[in-house]
Write a protein that holds these residues in place. Structure first.
Motif, PDB file in Angstrom:
ATOM      1  N   GLY A   1      -6.936  25.522  45.129  1.00 23.35           N
ATOM      2  CA  GLY A   1      -6.823  26.711  45.932  1.00 23.35           C
ATOM      3  C   GLY A   1      -6.850  26.943  47.276  1.00 23.35           C
ATOM      4  N   LEU A   2      -7.193  28.217  47.624  1.00 23.53           N
ATOM      5  CA  LEU A   2      -7.614  28.358  49.149  1.00 23.53           C
ATOM      6  C   LEU A   2      -8.863  27.947  49.470  1.00 23.53           C
ATOM      7  N   GLN A   3      -9.659  27.759  48.721  1.00 19.96           N
ATOM      8  CA  GLN A   3     -11.166  27.037  49.136  1.00 19.96           C
ATOM      9  C   GLN A   3     -10.723  25.766  49.669  1.00 19.96           C
ATOM     10  N   GLY A   4     -10.594  24.873  49.226  1.00 19.40           N
ATOM     11  CA  GLY A   4     -10.308  23.321  49.488  1.00 19.40           C
ATOM     12  C   GLY A   4      -9.502  23.283  50.891  1.00 19.40           C
ATOM     13  N   LYS A   5      -8.555  24.279  51.060  1.00 19.24           N
ATOM     14  CA  LYS A   5      -7.715  24.384  52.237  1.00 19.24           C
ATOM     15  C   LYS A   5      -8.503  24.584  53.375  1.00 19.24           C
ATOM     16  N   VAL A   6      -9.129  25.693  53.186  1.00 20.58           N
ATOM     17  CA  VAL A   6     -10.020  26.242  54.327  1.00 20.58           C
ATOM     18  C   VAL A   6     -11.206  25.382  54.428  1.00 20.58           C
ATOM     19  N   VAL A   7     -11.631  24.581  53.698  1.00 23.25           N
ATOM     20  CA  VAL A   7     -12.616  23.648  54.215  1.00 23.25           C
ATOM     21  C   VAL A   7     -12.257  22.744  55.132  1.00 23.25           C
ATOM     22  N   MET A   8     -11.206  22.196  54.695  1.00 16.52           N
ATOM     23  CA  MET A   8     -10.449  21.012  55.191  1.00 16.52           C
ATOM     24  C   MET A   8      -9.989  21.711  56.699  1.00 16.52           C
ATOM     25  N   THR A   9      -9.431  22.926  56.777  1.00 17.76           N
ATOM     26  CA  THR A   9      -9.057  23.356  58.052  1.00 17.76           C
ATOM     27  C   THR A   9      -9.997  23.636  59.043  1.00 17.76           C
ATOM     28  N   SER A  10     -11.206  24.010  58.379  1.00 12.75           N
ATOM     29  CA  SER A  10     -12.197  24.579  59.139  1.00 12.75           C
ATOM     30  C   SER A  10     -12.888  23.325  59.654  1.00 12.75           C
ATOM     31  N   LEU A  11     -13.065  22.297  58.935  1.00  7.83           N
ATOM     32  CA  LEU A  11     -13.660  20.853  59.604  1.00  7.83           C
ATOM     33  C   LEU A  11     -12.889  20.648  60.628  1.00  7.83           C
ATOM     34  N   VAL A  12     -11.555  20.319  60.624  1.00  6.52           N
ATOM     35  CA  VAL A  12     -10.926  19.871  61.806  1.00  6.52           C
ATOM     36  C   VAL A  12     -10.990  20.870  63.093  1.00  6.52           C
ATOM     37  N   CYS A  13     -11.100  22.258  62.850  1.00  2.81           N
ATOM     38  CA  CYS A  13     -11.136  22.986  64.134  1.00  2.81           C
ATOM     39  C   CYS A  13     -12.527  23.019  64.316  1.00  2.81           C
ATOM     40  N   PHE A  14     -13.518  22.787  63.820  1.00  2.00           N
ATOM     41  CA  PHE A  14     -14.917  22.712  63.799  1.00  2.00           C
ATOM     42  C   PHE A  14     -15.264  21.710  65.127  1.00  2.00           C
ATOM     43  N   PHE A  15     -14.525  20.601  64.845  1.00  2.00           N
ATOM     44  CA  PHE A  15     -15.071  19.422  65.454  1.00  2.00           C
ATOM     45  C   PHE A  15     -14.354  19.388  66.894  1.00  2.00           C
ATOM     46  N   LEU A  16     -13.114  20.080  66.856  1.00  2.00           N
ATOM     47  CA  LEU A  16     -12.490  20.389  68.355  1.00  2.00           C
ATOM     48  C   LEU A  16     -13.160  21.352  68.976  1.00  2.00           C
ATOM     49  N   VAL A  17     -13.663  22.376  68.316  1.00  2.78           N
ATOM     50  CA  VAL A  17     -14.454  23.278  69.115  1.00  2.78           C
ATOM     51  C   VAL A  17     -15.573  22.961  69.504  1.00  2.78           C
ATOM     52  N   PHE A  18     -16.161  22.310  68.585  1.00  5.43           N
ATOM     53  CA  PHE A  18     -17.650  21.904  68.966  1.00  5.43           C
ATOM     54  C   PHE A  18     -17.661  21.048  69.978  1.00  5.43           C
ATOM     55  N   TYR A  19     -16.944  20.104  70.044  1.00  7.38           N
ATOM     56  CA  TYR A  19     -16.843  18.847  71.056  1.00  7.38           C
ATOM     57  C   TYR A  19     -16.794  19.564  72.444  1.00  7.38           C
ATOM     58  N   ASN A  20     -15.766  20.564  72.508  1.00  6.05           N
ATOM     59  CA  ASN A  20     -15.415  21.136  73.854  1.00  6.05           C
ATOM     60  C   ASN A  20     -16.536  22.130  74.279  1.00  6.05           C
ATOM     61  N   THR A  21     -17.056  22.949  73.291  1.00  9.84           N
ATOM     62  CA  THR A  21     -18.364  23.706  73.612  1.00  9.84           C
ATOM     63  C   THR A  21     -19.539  23.026  74.105  1.00  9.84           C
ATOM     64  N   PHE A  22     -19.758  21.808  73.156  1.00  8.63           N
ATOM     65  CA  PHE A  22     -20.816  20.849  73.767  1.00  8.63           C
ATOM     66  C   PHE A  22     -20.745  20.496  75.307  1.00  8.63           C
ATOM     67  N   ALA A  23     -19.452  19.959  75.452  1.00  6.60           N
ATOM     68  CA  ALA A  23     -19.299  19.438  76.759  1.00  6.60           C
ATOM     69  C   ALA A  23     -19.425  20.733  77.901  1.00  6.60           C
ATOM     70  N   GLY A  24     -18.976  21.842  77.470  1.00  5.64           N
ATOM     71  CA  GLY A  24     -19.076  22.822  78.521  1.00  5.64           C
ATOM     72  C   GLY A  24     -20.336  23.496  78.704  1.00  5.64           C
ATOM     73  N   ALA A  25     -21.252  23.473  77.662  1.00 10.34           N
ATOM     74  CA  ALA A  25     -22.717  23.869  77.518  1.00 10.34           C
ATOM     75  C   ALA A  25     -23.470  22.806  78.598  1.00 10.34           C
ATOM     76  N   ARG A  26     -23.101  21.556  78.485  1.00 12.77           N
ATOM     77  CA  ARG A  26     -23.894  20.500  79.302  1.00 12.77           C
ATOM     78  C   ARG A  26     -23.408  20.548  80.578  1.00 12.77           C
ATOM     79  N   ASP A  27     -22.320  20.919  81.074  1.00 10.77           N
ATOM     80  CA  ASP A  27     -21.274  20.926  82.285  1.00 10.77           C
ATOM     81  C   ASP A  27     -21.994  21.913  83.212  1.00 10.77           C
ATOM     82  N   THR A  28     -22.621  22.705  82.689  1.00 11.85           N
ATOM     83  CA  THR A  28     -23.333  23.834  83.473  1.00 11.85           C
ATOM     84  C   THR A  28     -24.074  23.306  84.678  1.00 11.85           C
ATOM     85  N   ASP A  29     -23.646  23.535  85.781  1.00 15.11           N
ATOM     86  CA  ASP A  29     -24.088  23.143  87.119  1.00 15.11           C
ATOM     87  C   ASP A  29     -25.516  23.527  87.294  1.00 15.11           C
TER      88      ASP A  29
END
Lengths: 274, 279
Positions: free
Chosen positions: B149-177
């Motif tokens: 049902g919906l749940q499995g799809k949402v978990v899959m999609t959120s995992l994919v999105c999580f990593f993309l956003v996490f990686y960039n946020t992590f880099a951004g937070a460390r990048d602060t001068d």
């Protein structure tokens, strides 16, 4: 005259100089080797002095400012501010860094207003002060621009405005006019001297321009190449108020310039040979 | 020679007007150029579709390639009986939920790790390990755990999105001068001021980059889960069509996916233009 000056001093000042480098050393630990940037430096800057520091590039002048600002701890010795060792960011100083360090997502106006905002000044008063300051550094009309849209020299002026706007007790300036063309530099030197003669903040001003140091300073400290020591500590006895545009034609100016150059040039030569 | 000198002299005499005329001419030219480009595009599409339509049944068996007319007919049927709407909504719902949850988690975790050095040092190798795994390979497992049902799809999609956003946020937070943070501290900024006025805005561009990447990938995540196993959605429609040798249905589902992806991408670039005016 001297006695009177000393008497006036003791009234408003404690016995401590405002800024004091007490046998300060700075060693940078590199991956393969460490090098000594500053070695056993002892300099004191009294309150209200305009102190210029000149020296060959890479001799650790910026390191000194970072230590006064509390952004860097000395490896040896102590940096004191009003007799107390500097620990952590020193919020009583304003720092015009070599890099412009503006917030790129803020407009010029909001950049200059930042220190006032941090100090809780109201919106209207802030806007007024900011506009006044932008006018002073020749950036009226650029308030809504973003740093990216400005030239290097303009960004530098924004940085200067951002520091002057809150009138800190001490202004640390790291080659603030280095990137400017000579006409603009003279105009801004003039502005700075006028503001300083009014506020009498303590200034530590790093420059590679001897003429600038003599024209602006009460005192010029000449540093050696690494490891940095003081080669010459000279009082600049050209009377104030000074007119930046004509001070260069003062006979004392030429003599001082020559004396300072005699102290500085072997350091630069030495570096070139090394 | 004099023919060339003539306009040049006129140019010198009335530079402003001449320039203006020149600009107008250039604008006119560029408008005409754009028109030519667009016409060529339309002709290109028409040619491909025409060739497809004509070739289907004559050169190649329509069983394999269907034909534009059949695809359009199929789309019309789907629109008529509500199939299209129901499945598109199912996919978009999974996408939106997955994107929102995954991105939110990505920003929070990325920021925390980016600013707390100890955590970052401990967890970085694990993060890299998990991130180098092709996340879509987890789809079967998620379906096993969370159902079709919906749940499995949402978990899959959120995992994919999580990593993309996490990686960039992590880099951004460390990048602060750090020097910038130092200078702002001297102006009297406390911890909170530094976070709100410097660290968050300076990470914002990075976070937006992550979000922008995550939007199209949320569609990929949702559709891949649907293809793997599900009861509804565009991926489901595509898979059931293909499984029943229904090429017209498969192409129709792909056409819908292309349209959805296009609309999303246009919306994202519009939103981006509004947000980062200072760049």
């Amino acid at each position: 005259m001297n006695v009177m000056a000393a008497g006036a001093d003791s009234e408003q000042r404690t016995d401590h100089p405002l800024i004091e480098f007490d046998h300060v050393g700075m060693i940078y630990q590199g991956a393969r080797q460490s090098f000594v940037a500053v070695d056993d430096l002892a300099v004191a800057v009294p309150r209200g002095q305009f102190c210029c520091v000149v020296g060959p590039s890479g001799c650790g002048k910026s390191t000194l400012l970072n230590m006064v600002a509390g952004l860097l701890e000395p490896s040896r010795g102590t940096v004191r501010y009003e007799g107390e060792p500097v620990q952590g960011p020193n919020t009583r100083v304003g720092y015009v860094t070599q890099k412009d360090n503006l917030l790129p997502w803020r407009s010029v106006r909001r950049n200059v207003g930042l220190p006032l905002e941090l100090r809780g000044m109201g919106k209207r008063e802030r806007a007024e002060r900011v506009d006044q300051m932008l006018d002073l550094v020749g950036l009226a009309g650029f308030g809504d621009a973003y740093p990216r849209e400005l030239s290097g020299g303009m960004r530098k002026r924004v940085t200067l405005a951002r520091t002057l706007v809150y009138e800190p007790e001490v202004i640390l300036a790291d080659e603030p006019f280095g990137a400017l063309d000579s006409q603009l530099r003279t105009v801004l030197q003039d502005q700075l001297v006028r503001i300083w003669e009014r506020t009498r903040a303590t200034v530590v001003f790093i420059t590679h321009d001897l003429g600038e140091a003599v024209a602006l300073g009460d005192r010029v400290v000449v540093m050696s190449s690494r490891p940095s020591r003081v080669v010459l500590d000279r009082t600049i006895d050209i009377p104030r108020p000074r007119d930046i545009f004509s001070v260069r034609f003062d006979p004392r100016f030429a003599a001082l310039h020559e004396e300072l150059w005699a102290a500085l040039s072997p350091e630069i030569e030495g570096r070139r040979r090394a | 020679m004099s023919a060339i000198a003539g306009p040049m002299e006129a140019d010198a005499a009335v530079p402003a007007e001449a320039l203006e005329a020149d600009g107008r001419e250039r604008r006119l030219l560029s408008r005409r150029y754009r028109l030519v480009v667009i016409t060529t595009r339309v002709l290109l599409v028409a040619a491909v579709l025409g060739f497809w339509q004509a070739g289907s049944g004559t050169i190649i068996n329509p069983f394999w390639v269907s034909s534009p007319s059949r695809i359009v007919a199929r789309l019309a049927t789907w629109i008529g009986d509500g199939t299209l709407w129901a499945n598109t909504v199912a996919t978009l719902t999974a996408m939106a939920l997955g994107f929102t949850l995954g991105s939110l988690a990505g920003v929070i975790v990325g920021f925390t790790l980016g600013r707390v050095r100890f955590l970052a040092d401990v967890l970085t190798p694990f993060v890299i390990a998990v991130n180098s795994l092709p996340k879509l390979a987890l789809a079967p497992l998620f379906i096993l755990w969370f159902g079709i049902g919906l749940q499995g799809k949402v978990v899959m999609t959120s995992l994919v999105c999580f990593f993309l956003v996490f990686y960039n946020t992590f880099a951004g937070a460390r990048d602060t001068d750090d020097e910038l943070l130092g200078v702002v501290s001297l102006m009297g900024a406390g911890r909170r001021d530094r976070l709100i006025k410097v660290i968050i805005p300076s990470s914002a561009t990075w976070i937006f980059t992550g979000l922008r990447l995550a939007v199209p990938y949320s569609l990929v995540g949702a559709v891949v889960s649907e293809i793997t196993a599900s009861s509804e959605g565009l991926g489901h429609l595509l898979k059931t069509s293909a499984n029943t040798f229904d090429t017209a249905g498969s192409f129709a589902a792909i056409v819908v996916l292309v349209v959805v992806a296009l609309v999303i991408n246009i919306a994202v670039s519009k939103a981006e233009g509004l947000i980062s005016r200072w760049k």
